[in-house]
Design a protein around this motif. Structure first.
Motif: not given
Lengths: 460, 460
Positions: A106-107, A185-187, B242, B345-347
């Protein structure tokens, strides 16, 4: 440092990491060299095998208190002497910190310990449809931590970027044992200075990388098209590459071998697929437009005078790739290799090759050269007998470095400075930036115990 | 500082840059603010308009000798107060350093002065089939130098990277006037520490960017497919994003607007395309597989409960994009905006939206939120009357920042720290890294004259 004091350091290490400290000279021997051909003057004090971040912190605190140098070490595949350890130095080996801690689809990231092998990680990621792009030639036997410490390159950089672009965050232990989390941890993330980028490629001199958060990509699906082309001259092959770039092509792989290398491969294998050819170009296109792109590249190569072969058959592809891969084994069979690693702006590649030919004549040495042509990264290679690099080879290498700088390029595209190139570092950085970089080193490591003598001379 | 001394500084500036120094308070007024809503306490000492690198060096030497602060300024479109100047400070404006010095198709790079507008550069590059990817919303009116100083983001980052990935090299003038060249003109280069990456996003606090070598990409050709989808809830829309990420999709654009934003847009335009909808998702796919990818995304969005519209018609595409673009004008029509900028974080996106809803209730404020959903970058937005941010809004913003950190995210995905977020900086970096970053600042700028008070508190 008095022997008793060194013995006390070993004692402290043993009580902090019971059963994980090695001092037997035979076991330590591999740590006195890497793949650069350089060998240190003697056995290091000890090698330690941490299992946790806390272990690494303990080692750093002990080393810091005693002012004993630490040399972080992955798999020892470096080509610049960056992980070579010598007398009175502690080898901090990541052999036992090789776990994959997390894979998040997911990440699109993975969190790993630094000692995991690049190849093993990618084998595991493949099951998740994911991929970590850095691909140094050593990837099956080199560690992720080592790739990051050197900002490793490889064959795919023009399309998929260098290691710096594939790392989101790092945990780093400073010389005094302080643990930092740098990056995100993020884009996206722009909080404060980008110490994660600063750490990448710092060759173990600023901190010890103990955990890596990696930016992954989805596995590229679909057919791959591979193209091999022989040319009469390097100039013709370079012209094809230049035209491809100018027309907006971004091949996944774009490799070039010069005629000198072709001759050595032919005599090594006893087989000459294109007698008299002056260059070989290998390209590989992937992604949804792979076939169309390869057809266009083939036309460009043909127009530049190439004898072109294109295939989507996996076996045939492998044969074309293997021809490129046979270069270093063929060179290695001739003697000891010193693989140089300049990079030049892509429109100066032909001049770089021409200069190498002139330097060959001046010094009376052959300099077979392979090249990541998509990004202008040349590997002029010297082969000699014995372990020591002969002085005239260093002189010729020095001229190659000067040429790279004159052409607007760099001493090292992907191998790093380590021990081998530090005497030329100031030529590229200039005195002011050299001094500034040394002051940055002092901020992170005021006692100078992290990989001393690497990148910058120790006594300086 | 005594008035006579300040007057002497102005005199020195005038003789170094004749006709290029402004001190009239009316002309200087724009420099006391940017797009953050923050206004400094009074007029700066002077604004200077260098034309050359030598001009910038002269200004830095004068400022350094007198210990007068320098605030570098592009177009003043920043959202964090990073380019706001106040009393006894020199504004170093790049208004007149806006030339494109070189475009190299063969090297796929451009060399530009920092004052060139991103939009103008890209218009020129298009004629060469090239493109510089950074695309902050301000791109038509913001400068390349400003984009680099802030490591600007935008809509395309998940696919095309942030500004850091689009810069090869920089020329930088240090506080004392020293000129450095950092980075490489080559695709690869690992000589010494990566000061180019360190400079990117440093918000004018480490050095003054005076020349930029930009990494370009070939213009993406072929049809573009755009998708708009309304969902009952934000959770449904996030679930679609997601799932798309999990399946390996990398859309060029993936934007999300929450129900609160949709309501405001509807009441602003008098038109409600999907009454009662809780979220809008906009996606755009480009490249050779654009249509197939959009069809797959449409199916994913449909399965997640979305009402989906997909188009390749440029007019229809524009209409879908314009709906997303109407968010900020609609919000701005309601009062003064404070646009926040967390990334998670995307999730964790769904949790971030849920937390924002809770914070709305706690503080009795509406927080309409748009989101670069492809990379987890949320813009929770406060609208209020008057110029001053009310204290309860700062408190609510503070809780949003804490939430971002708890979710493993960051205070700022793309806007920077500037003046507005420095009180939360240490929460993210931790005390040790905060101190380390300050020491790095001191290496570059020992007197602390480069953009003091930005990123780090001035008195600290």
């Amino acid at each position: 440092m008095p022997l008793a004091q060194l013995a006390a350091v070993v004692e402290s290490l043993r009580s902090a990491l019971p059963g994980r400290v090695e001092t037997d000279p035979d076991s330590l021997a591999p740590y006195t060299s890497d793949r650069s051909g350089h060998r240190s003057s003697g056995s290091p004090l000890a090698a330690v095998y941490p299992r946790t971040i806390e272990d690494v912190q303990a080692v750093c605190r002990i080393a810091s208190a005693a002012q004993v140098p630490i040399v972080s070490r992955g798999a020892g595949t470096g080509l610049a002497g960056g992980a070579v350890a010598g007398p009175a130095e502690i080898v901090l080996s990541f052999r036992d910190m090789d776990r994959i801690l997390e894979i998040s689809e997911a990440n699109r990231l993975a969190v790993v310990q630094p000692g995991v092998l690049n190849g093993r990680l990618n084998a595991v990621l493949a099951d998740h449809g994911l991929w970590w792009p850095p691909d140094p030639a050593s990837k099956d036997i080199s560690t992720v931590g080592g790739n990051i410490a050197m900002n490793a390159g490889g064959l795919l950089c023009a399309k998929y970027g260098v290691t710096r672009e594939a790392v989101l965050a790092l945990k780093v232990v400073l010389a005094d044992g302080t643990l930092l989390s740098v990056g995100h941890r993020t884009v996206k993330g722009v909080t404060g200075y980008d110490l994660c980028a600063l750490m990448i490629g710092s060759e173990g001199t600023l901190g010890v990388i103990v955990e890596c958060t990696l930016k992954l990509q989805p596995v590229v699906v679909g057919e791959v098209a591979t193209l091999g082309a022989f040319f009469a001259t390097v100039d013709d092959a370079v012209a094809a590459v230049t035209e491809a770039t100018r027309r907006g092509h971004v091949a996944a792989i774009m490799e070039l071998m010069d005629g000198r290398t072709l001759d050595i491969v032919s005599s090594h294998t006893g087989h000459s697929p294109a007698p008299g050819a002056g260059a070989y170009l290998l390209a590989q296109c992937d992604g949804p437009a792979a076939l169309a792109a390869a057809a266009q590249l083939a036309a460009i190569a043909h127009d530049a005078g190439g004898t072109v072969e294109t295939t989507t058959d996996p076996e045939e592809s492998r044969r074309l790739l293997d021809f490129r891969r046979s270069a270093f084994p063929a060179l290695e069979a001739q003697g000891t290799m010193l693989v140089e690693d300049i990079a030049v702006p892509r429109d100066r590649m032909a001049e770089a090759f021409a200069a190498i030919r002139r330097i060959e004549e001046t010094y009376g040495v052959a300099i077979p050269t392979t090249c990541h042509a998509g990004d202008g990264n040349l590997h002029p290679t010297f082969v000699f007998t014995g372990d020591e690099v002969p002085e005239h080879v260093w002189q010729a290498a020095g001229e190659i470095f000067s040429t790279a700088l004159e052409l607007g390029g760099t001493l090292t595209g992907e191998h790093g400075i380590g021990l081998l190139k530090r005497r030329w570092l100031q030529d590229e950085l200039g005195e002011e930036q050299y001094d500034l970089q040394r002051r940055i080193k002092q901020v992170f490591d005021p006692q100078g115990i992290l990989n001393p003598g690497k990148v910058f001379p120790a006594a300086d």
